[in-house]
Enzyme design. Structure first.
Site, PDB file in Angstrom:
ATOM      1  N   GLY A   9     -27.209  -6.863  34.488  1.00 43.56           N
ATOM      2  CA  GLY A   9     -27.738  -5.495  34.592  1.00 43.56           C
ATOM      3  C   GLY A   9     -26.705  -4.565  35.185  1.00 43.56           C
ATOM      4  CG  MET A  13     -30.062   0.152  41.638  1.00 46.06           C
ATOM      5  SD  MET A  13     -29.693   0.788  43.284  1.00 46.06           S
ATOM      6  CE  MET A  13     -30.334  -0.502  44.325  1.00 46.06           C
ATOM      7  CB  THR A  34     -25.952  -2.478  25.963  1.00 41.26           C
ATOM      8  OG1 THR A  34     -27.323  -2.136  25.785  1.00 41.26           O
ATOM      9  CG2 THR A  34     -25.092  -1.743  24.947  1.00 41.26           C
ATOM     10  CE  LYS A  75     -37.954   0.913  32.061  1.00 42.71           C
ATOM     11  NZ  LYS A  75     -38.504   1.395  30.954  1.00 42.71           N
ATOM     12  CB  ALA A  76     -39.433  -3.283  37.427  1.00 47.86           C
ATOM     13  CB  SER A 128     -34.274  -0.159  50.013  1.00 51.14           C
ATOM     14  OG  SER A 128     -34.395   1.216  50.283  1.00 51.14           O
ATOM     15  CE  LYS A 183     -36.647  -1.143  47.610  1.00 52.65           C
ATOM     16  NZ  LYS A 183     -37.039  -0.407  46.481  1.00 52.65           N
ATOM     17  CG  HIS A 186     -38.645   0.642  51.998  1.00 56.74           C
ATOM     18  ND1 HIS A 186     -38.287   1.323  50.847  1.00 56.74           N
ATOM     19  CD2 HIS A 186     -37.764   1.029  52.940  1.00 56.74           C
ATOM     20  CE1 HIS A 186     -37.234   2.073  51.101  1.00 56.74           C
ATOM     21  NE2 HIS A 186     -36.892   1.910  52.359  1.00 56.74           N
ATOM     22  CG  ASN A 187     -39.875   1.825  47.252  1.00 52.38           C
ATOM     23  OD1 ASN A 187     -39.079   1.360  48.045  1.00 52.38           O
ATOM     24  ND2 ASN A 187     -39.608   1.929  45.963  1.00 52.38           N
ATOM     25  CD  GLU A 190     -38.050   6.083  49.353  1.00 53.99           C
ATOM     26  OE1 GLU A 190     -37.568   4.974  49.645  1.00 53.99           O
ATOM     27  OE2 GLU A 190     -37.921   6.574  48.209  1.00 53.99           O
ATOM     28  CE  LYS A 260     -37.296   5.662  38.009  1.00 58.47           C
ATOM     29  NZ  LYS A 260     -35.982   5.031  38.204  1.00 58.47           N
ATOM     30  NE  ARG A 287     -43.686  11.346  45.652  1.00 61.26           N
ATOM     31  CZ  ARG A 287     -42.591  10.596  45.594  1.00 61.26           C
ATOM     32  NH1 ARG A 287     -42.172  10.124  44.438  1.00 61.26           N
ATOM     33  NH2 ARG A 287     -41.908  10.297  46.675  1.00 61.26           N
ATOM     34  NE  ARG A 445     -73.564   0.935  50.526  1.00 60.51           N
ATOM     35  CZ  ARG A 445     -73.528  -0.357  50.799  1.00 60.51           C
ATOM     36  NH1 ARG A 445     -73.686  -0.773  52.042  1.00 60.51           N
ATOM     37  NH2 ARG A 445     -73.354  -1.234  49.850  1.00 60.51           N
TER      38      ARG A 445
HETATM   39  P1  NBP Z   1     -32.566   0.734  35.334  1.00 62.61           P
HETATM   40  O1  NBP Z   1     -33.861   0.494  36.044  1.00 62.61           O
HETATM   41  O2  NBP Z   1     -32.346   2.009  34.660  1.00 62.61           O
HETATM   42  O3  NBP Z   1     -32.321  -0.478  34.321  1.00 62.61           O
HETATM   43  C1  NBP Z   1     -31.183  -0.518  33.520  1.00 62.61           C
HETATM   44  C2  NBP Z   1     -30.800  -1.939  33.218  1.00 62.61           C
HETATM   45  O4  NBP Z   1     -31.902  -2.633  32.624  1.00 62.61           O
HETATM   46  C3  NBP Z   1     -29.679  -1.981  32.181  1.00 62.61           C
HETATM   47  O5  NBP Z   1     -28.868  -3.091  32.474  1.00 62.61           O
HETATM   48  C4  NBP Z   1     -30.455  -2.163  30.889  1.00 62.61           C
HETATM   49  O6  NBP Z   1     -29.686  -2.733  29.867  1.00 62.61           O
HETATM   50  C5  NBP Z   1     -31.510  -3.112  31.345  1.00 62.61           C
HETATM   51  N1  NBP Z   1     -32.665  -3.185  30.442  1.00 62.61           N
HETATM   52  C6  NBP Z   1     -33.582  -2.267  30.098  1.00 62.61           C
HETATM   53 BR1  NBP Z   1     -33.517  -0.506  30.615  1.00 62.61          BR
HETATM   54  N2  NBP Z   1     -34.525  -2.727  29.273  1.00 62.61           N
HETATM   55  C7  NBP Z   1     -34.192  -3.999  29.073  1.00 62.61           C
HETATM   56  C8  NBP Z   1     -34.793  -5.024  28.301  1.00 62.61           C
HETATM   57  N3  NBP Z   1     -35.917  -4.838  27.637  1.00 62.61           N
HETATM   58  N4  NBP Z   1     -34.193  -6.229  28.305  1.00 62.61           N
HETATM   59  C9  NBP Z   1     -33.082  -6.436  29.017  1.00 62.61           C
HETATM   60  N5  NBP Z   1     -32.460  -5.496  29.765  1.00 62.61           N
HETATM   61  C10 NBP Z   1     -33.018  -4.301  29.802  1.00 62.61           C
HETATM   62  O7  NBP Z   1     -31.331   0.484  36.355  1.00 62.61           O
HETATM   63  P2  NBP Z   1     -31.137   0.781  37.902  1.00 62.61           P
HETATM   64  O8  NBP Z   1     -31.529   2.170  38.253  1.00 62.61           O
HETATM   65  O9  NBP Z   1     -29.769   0.297  38.222  1.00 62.61           O
HETATM   66  O10 NBP Z   1     -32.193  -0.182  38.606  1.00 62.61           O
HETATM   67  C11 NBP Z   1     -32.175  -1.585  38.462  1.00 62.61           C
HETATM   68  C12 NBP Z   1     -33.371  -2.143  39.205  1.00 62.61           C
HETATM   69  O11 NBP Z   1     -33.245  -1.793  40.592  1.00 62.61           O
HETATM   70  C13 NBP Z   1     -34.705  -1.556  38.742  1.00 62.61           C
HETATM   71  O12 NBP Z   1     -35.706  -2.520  38.847  1.00 62.61           O
HETATM   72  C14 NBP Z   1     -34.957  -0.440  39.714  1.00 62.61           C
HETATM   73  O13 NBP Z   1     -36.321  -0.133  39.839  1.00 62.61           O
HETATM   74  C15 NBP Z   1     -34.380  -1.033  40.991  1.00 62.61           C
HETATM   75  N6  NBP Z   1     -33.931  -0.052  41.985  1.00 62.61           N
HETATM   76  C16 NBP Z   1     -33.315   1.093  41.616  1.00 62.61           C
HETATM   77  C17 NBP Z   1     -32.887   1.993  42.576  1.00 62.61           C
HETATM   78  C18 NBP Z   1     -32.181   3.263  42.206  1.00 62.61           C
HETATM   79  O14 NBP Z   1     -31.935   4.077  43.116  1.00 62.61           O
HETATM   80  N7  NBP Z   1     -31.782   3.463  40.959  1.00 62.61           N
HETATM   81  C19 NBP Z   1     -33.092   1.705  43.946  1.00 62.61           C
HETATM   82  C20 NBP Z   1     -33.718   0.504  44.288  1.00 62.61           C
HETATM   83  C21 NBP Z   1     -34.136  -0.373  43.304  1.00 62.61           C
HETATM   84  P3  NBP Z   1     -28.956  -1.805  28.771  1.00 62.61           P
HETATM   85  O15 NBP Z   1     -27.691  -1.350  29.428  1.00 62.61           O
HETATM   86  O16 NBP Z   1     -28.749  -2.712  27.653  1.00 62.61           O
HETATM   87  O17 NBP Z   1     -29.902  -0.669  28.457  1.00 62.61           O
END
Ligand code: NBP
Length: 482
Positions: A9, A13, A34, A75-76, A128, A183, A186-187, A190, A260, A287, A445
């Protein structure tokens, strides 16, 4: 076989955590759905590092030392399950799959069981601190298979944030979904902290008529008090930020907030466990209300209220707002901890509450001096039933209470919304009230649904039904549902 850990990934992050691990001397092998992003990363951000690229899952696994550690930051949701399925045929007993995304804790409970049933170990960990945290030191909250912890501890604690004395903001949280649950809370906290700051901002802007520069000064001063925290600090800086025309950027940002899901998940969990996290609930709903922009604009023309101008002494009222924010924040954390305690009981996790405060003390978005005080409270009394009963916080609320009430009352009189300040105060007053009006609720009731009630003059556990109208029968609810 040379890499210490694999990371799948390469979004914001993942890339930053890989570079952080590399800085700490670990060799990281990387892969991404990708696949072209692997080479892009190696040729750009990771140029000159020890990072190894893989173009397939088998290649990725072949690069790893045993037991193999494969961390996903994708992505979760479905992507996590898909990668688990892709990895399983190439891993062997004792290897460890780690999910560092924002997964729902129930998914992590399910995945831990599933991966363990295949003879492997699973870690679901909260990470986080956003992009900056991942790069410079996040707060890391791991849970899952306890046997995995000794194998990931060194890397996780090395790359995590550290508090002043060098203690890492990462420790084992508990079994299966515990890390992701913590976590999630935590969010949600936040969400609460951000909403409280936004309410303070609205009181200053609309009630006291302050400019962004004046508010910048106020938040800068507040950051030198008990409120010293990352979110107050960024608020200070946001208020000073000028757009290209040298006007405050904050005034040009549309007032509709996104989300989210972690706040919503926490509220759902609180409803299931029966724990009132009222402030966080209001923060999530605030929100939602903000997102109703068009309806609000239309309603603003039709629904009238009082003048918003607060004519109090500005310096004094600002101190009242600061106190209200601090007292409300104490309630919010007390509620969050109540929820974690109930979840620990329900899901059979042995949570270390002081340790959780320490993990949140640095690296993450809610990091603050205040969390050090929470850690101290649980260190002094690990069985502390409620943060509000800790002597330090009890005293803090005692000192701020008059100001807090003044802010909520003034806001109500002036038609300024303070849902989180008010929810916190109502909770405080409910919690310290030994006779709530629920006697009437039980009577209602029982009146319409024969749901029965307990009596204050009889032992607990005995239930009574009254034939309130003379027309009802003697059958109580369970057999009779009105
Ligand atoms: P994203 O949550 O935007 O995920 C992007 C990654 O997921 C890419 O590597 C993408 O591959 C892959 N992906 C997706 Br989208 N769909 C997929 C699928 N169906 N099968 C396989 N791979 C898939 O990235 P991020 O913001 O770096 O966050 C990563 C994780 O960390 C998430 O769970 C997020 O909630 C968590 N998080 C994020 C933050 C933040 O501030 N951004 C903070 C804390 C935690 P691709 O390149 O091929 O599209």
């Amino acid at each position: 076989m040379q890499a210490d850990i694999a990371l799948i990934g390469l979004a914001v992050m993942g890339q930053n955590l890989v570079l952080n691990m590399n800085d700490h001397g670990f060799t990281v092998a990387v892969f991404n759905r990708t696949v072209s992003k692997v080479d892009d990363f190696l040729n750009n951000e990771a140029k000159g590092t020890k990072v190894l690229g893989a173009h397939s899952i088998p290649e990725l696994v072949s690069l790893l030392k045993r037991p193999r550690r494969v961390m996903m930051l994708v992505k979760a949701g479905a992507a996590v399950d898909e990668f688990i399925e892709l990895l399983l045929p190439h891993l062997e007993a004792g290897d460890i799959i780690i999910d560092g995304g924002n997964s729902l804790f129930e998914d992590t409970i399910r995945r831990t069981k599933y991966v363990e049933s295949k003879g492997l170990l699973y870690v679901g960990t909260g990470v986080s601190g956003g992009e900056e945290g991942a790069r410079r030191g996040p707060s890391i909250m791991p849970g899952g298979s306890p046997a995995a912890w000794p194998h990931v501890k060194e890397i996780f604690q090395a790359v995590s944030a550290k508090v002043e004395d060098g203690t890492p903001c990462c420790d084992w949280v508990g079994e299966n979904g515990a890390g992701h649950y913590v976590k999630m809370v935590h969010n949600a906290i936040e969400y609460g902290d951000m909403q409280l700051i936004c309410e303070a901002y609205q009181l200053m802007r609309d009630g006291l008529g302050m400019t962004p520069d004046e508010m910048h000064e106020t938040f800068a001063a507040w950051n030198k008090t008990e409120l010293d925290s990352y979110l107050i600090e960024i608020t200070r800086d946001i208020l000073a930020y000028k757009d290209t025309d040298n006007l405050p950027l904050i005034d040009k940002i549309l007032d509709t907030a996104g989300q989210k899901g972690t706040g919503k998940w926490t509220v759902i969990s609180s409803q299931e466990l029966g724990i009132p996290i009222t402030l966080i609930g209001e923060a999530v709903y605030a929100r939602c209300v903000s997102a109703m922009k068009e309806e609000r604009v239309a309603a603003a023309k039709k629904l009238k209220g009082p003048s918003k101008k607060i004519s109090a002494d500005r310096v004094k009222f600002l101190e009242d707002i600061r106190q209200a924010l601090y007292a409300s924040k104490i309630v919010s954390y007390a509620q969050g901890y109540m929820l974690m305690r109930a979840a620990a009981q329900h899901y059979v996790w042995n949570l270390n509450y002081g340790g959780i405060a320490l993990m949140w003390r640095g690296g993450c978005i809610i990091r603050s001096v205040f969390l050090g005080k929470i850690k101290e409270a649980f260190e002094k009394n690990p069985a502390l039933a409620n943060l509000l009963l800790d002597p330090f916080f009890k005293q803090a609320i005692k000192e701020g209470q008059r100001s807090w009430r003044n802010v909520v009352a003034t806001a109500a009189k002036k038609g300024l919304p303070v849902p989180a300040f008010a929810a916190a105060l109502s909770f405080y007053d409910s919690f310290r009230n030994d006779r709530l009006p629920a006697n009437l609720l039980q009577a209602q009731r029982d009146y319409f649904g024969a749901h029965t009630y307990e009596r204050i003059d009889q032992p607990r556990g005995q239930f009574f039904h009254t034939n309130w109208t003379g027309r009802g029968g003697k059958t109580v609810s369970g057999t009779y549902l009105a």
